[in-house]
Design a protein around this motif. Structure first.
Motif, PDB file in Angstrom:
ATOM      1  N   VAL A 271      43.169  -3.593  21.458  1.00 34.15           N
ATOM      2  CA  VAL A 271      43.426  -3.704  22.902  1.00 34.15           C
ATOM      3  C   VAL A 271      44.898  -4.004  23.153  1.00 34.15           C
ATOM      4  CG1 VAL A 271      42.911  -5.045  24.982  1.00 34.15           C
ATOM      5  CG2 VAL A 271      41.059  -4.401  23.442  1.00 34.15           C
ATOM      6  N   ASN A 276      46.447  -2.692  26.710  1.00 31.60           N
ATOM      7  CA  ASN A 276      45.385  -3.094  27.623  1.00 31.60           C
ATOM      8  C   ASN A 276      45.313  -4.619  27.744  1.00 31.60           C
ATOM      9  OD1 ASN A 276      43.516  -0.839  28.805  1.00 31.60           O
ATOM     10  ND2 ASN A 276      44.130  -0.094  26.783  1.00 31.60           N
ATOM     11  N   THR A 278      44.041  -7.957  27.059  1.00 33.82           N
ATOM     12  CA  THR A 278      43.240  -8.689  26.083  1.00 33.82           C
ATOM     13  C   THR A 278      42.406  -9.777  26.733  1.00 33.82           C
ATOM     14  OG1 THR A 278      45.127 -10.153  25.642  1.00 33.82           O
ATOM     15  CG2 THR A 278      44.827  -8.258  24.173  1.00 33.82           C
ATOM     16  N   VAL A 320      38.710  -1.069  29.316  1.00 32.94           N
ATOM     17  CA  VAL A 320      40.053  -0.632  28.937  1.00 32.94           C
ATOM     18  C   VAL A 320      40.354   0.702  29.601  1.00 32.94           C
ATOM     19  CG1 VAL A 320      40.079  -1.870  26.745  1.00 32.94           C
ATOM     20  CG2 VAL A 320      39.160   0.458  26.834  1.00 32.94           C
TER      21      VAL A 320
END
Length: 424
Positions: A271, A276, A278, A320
């Motif tokens: 991630v 993205n 986390t 995500v």
């Protein structure tokens, strides 16, 4: 040349040669992952536009996990983490999973939810029903806020209304359920919630207060499963012990917390590497780990299949995206996406979930056999050796002593290094 995630000898190459080999194996131009080199990654000028009061850039080691096959496709997985053994452990588990076809994944639609809290409703039950009667009106109002999302096939799919009892009274809480397509979706659903809040409150007969997404993304689930060969794991006894270890995590919140942390070691690393959020993923995962009975439990399950092999499954929320946020701004995140070769947010979510299952298997297997410290400490010893000033040529000898003597400490590493140099 077809994509492959098998790169024998990768660890023995220089960093520069690794990047070349990785790009070749992924079937992409090495320039696509040039940003993996810190000299070409996130610069302070760009960082200054990403957050407030930017004063620097923090580097995190970025490795590439090998051996992954996801839904029949070889995948090289970028992982950003400071923890030793994570990348190696995921790669080793993926190698075992390859023997039975790798990981099979699936996911639900990319639906995120936003909540509108309405306070002061005299008749909450009736207010709930009034909001449901106004479903079409509220959906239309919300979708007006993001016509582009609707054009791409997304938008509000439904509205749910809950009554939440609290110490301060009963709240009417409306949920907008929004298909956000290839976005993580926070900005889209928050904008929609803001737009409908006043009208929803008017219909319910109260006053709107909070208008924001929930990170309990239980309508946006990803799943992964794999069969891990019993012989490759170490035999039937190891399979049985792994099942016992996993069963304790299902039943005991104290074990589940660390068990799930092992899952997130893999998930958070991918991630983060892809730019993205986390914190959003972690919040959703841990909230999903609470059972209907209120017990915090394991996110994964392990059992023995009909052939005596270990079958592992993992299901959790995976919010995500590939559009918006740091994923589209951060050059290293863009390079990570290029390496993965994923085309949709769902594909990315499923690869991440597969990595979580692989990471989990590696940790539980270590615990059920030699213990977590042996493999972990040998890698940690490398960090210690470097910290006390060992050169690249000296590190192997220092590490060997630290591990053999079971003293992976900086003070002992200094002593070993001094002894080594005194003999030269």
């Amino acid at each position: 040349m077809p994509r492959t995630s098998r790169i024998p000898g990768l660890r023995d190459l220089s960093v520069e040669d690794r990047r070349t080999s990785i790009a070749r194996a992924a079937g992409i131009d090495p320039g696509s992952i040039a940003a993996f080199d810190p000299a070409h990654g996130l610069r302070i000028g760009l960082a200054d536009h990403m957050i407030e009061n930017a004063a620097g850039v923090l580097g995190v080691p970025l490795g590439v996990a090998t051996n992954f096959v996801v839904n029949g496709v070889d995948v090289l997985v970028p992982m950003a983490t400071e923890e030793a053994s994570v990348v190696a452990a995921a790669s080793n588990s993926a190698k075992i999973a390859r023997l039975h076809g790798g990981f099979t994944t699936s996911s639900t639609a990319p639906v995120m939810q936003a909540q509108v809290q309405i306070v002061g409703v005299a008749d909450p039950e009736a207010g709930r029903v009034r909001l449901l009667e106004a479903r079409d009106e509220l959906i239309a109002l919300a979708n007006e806020q993001d016509p582009k999302l609707v054009e791409f096939g997304g938008g509000v799919r439904d509205i749910a209304v809950r009554l939440v009892s609290s110490r301060a009274g009963v709240y009417v809480v409306a949920h907008l359920q929004v298909d956000v397509r290839d976005a993580m979706g926070a900005n889209a659903v928050n904008t929609m919630a803001e737009a409908v809040a006043a009208r929803a409150a008017e219909i319910a007969g109260g006053t709107s207060l909070l208008r924001i997404l929930t990170n309990k993304a239980d309508l946006r689930l990803s799943r992964a499963r794999a069969v891990f060969d019993a012989d490759a794991l170490g035999g039937p006894e190891v399979v049985t012990n792994i099942i016992h270890a996993a069963a304790l995590a299902e039943a005991d919140p104290y074990r589940a917390a660390t068990h799930n942390k092992g899952i997130m070691n893999g998930i958070s690393a991918v991630v983060l590497a892809t730019g993205n959020d986390t914190r959003a993923v972690e919040a959703g995962a841990h909230s999903h780990a609470v059972s209907p009975a209120g017990l915090y439990t394991s996110l994964s399950r392990f059992e023995k299949d009909a052939d005596g092999n270990l079958a592992g499954t993992l299901e959790l929320p995976m919010p995500v995206g590939l559009v918006g946020g740091a994923t589209k701004v951060h050059p290293t995140a863009q390079a990570a996406i290029a390496l993965l070769g994923v085309r949709t947010a769902a594909e990315l979510a499923e690869v991440i979930t597969a990595v979580g299952l692989a990471q989990n298997l590696a940790a539980v297997r270590a615990l059920a056999t030699e213990g977590i410290q042996r493999g972990h400490m040998s890698l940690h010893a490398r960090n210690i050796a470097s910290t006390v000033g060992a050169t690249a040529a000296e590190v192997p000898a220092v590490v060997a002593r630290l591990v053999t003597d079971r003293k992976v400490r900086a003070d002992y590493a200094e002593q070993v290094l001094a002894e080594l140099r005194s003999r030269q």
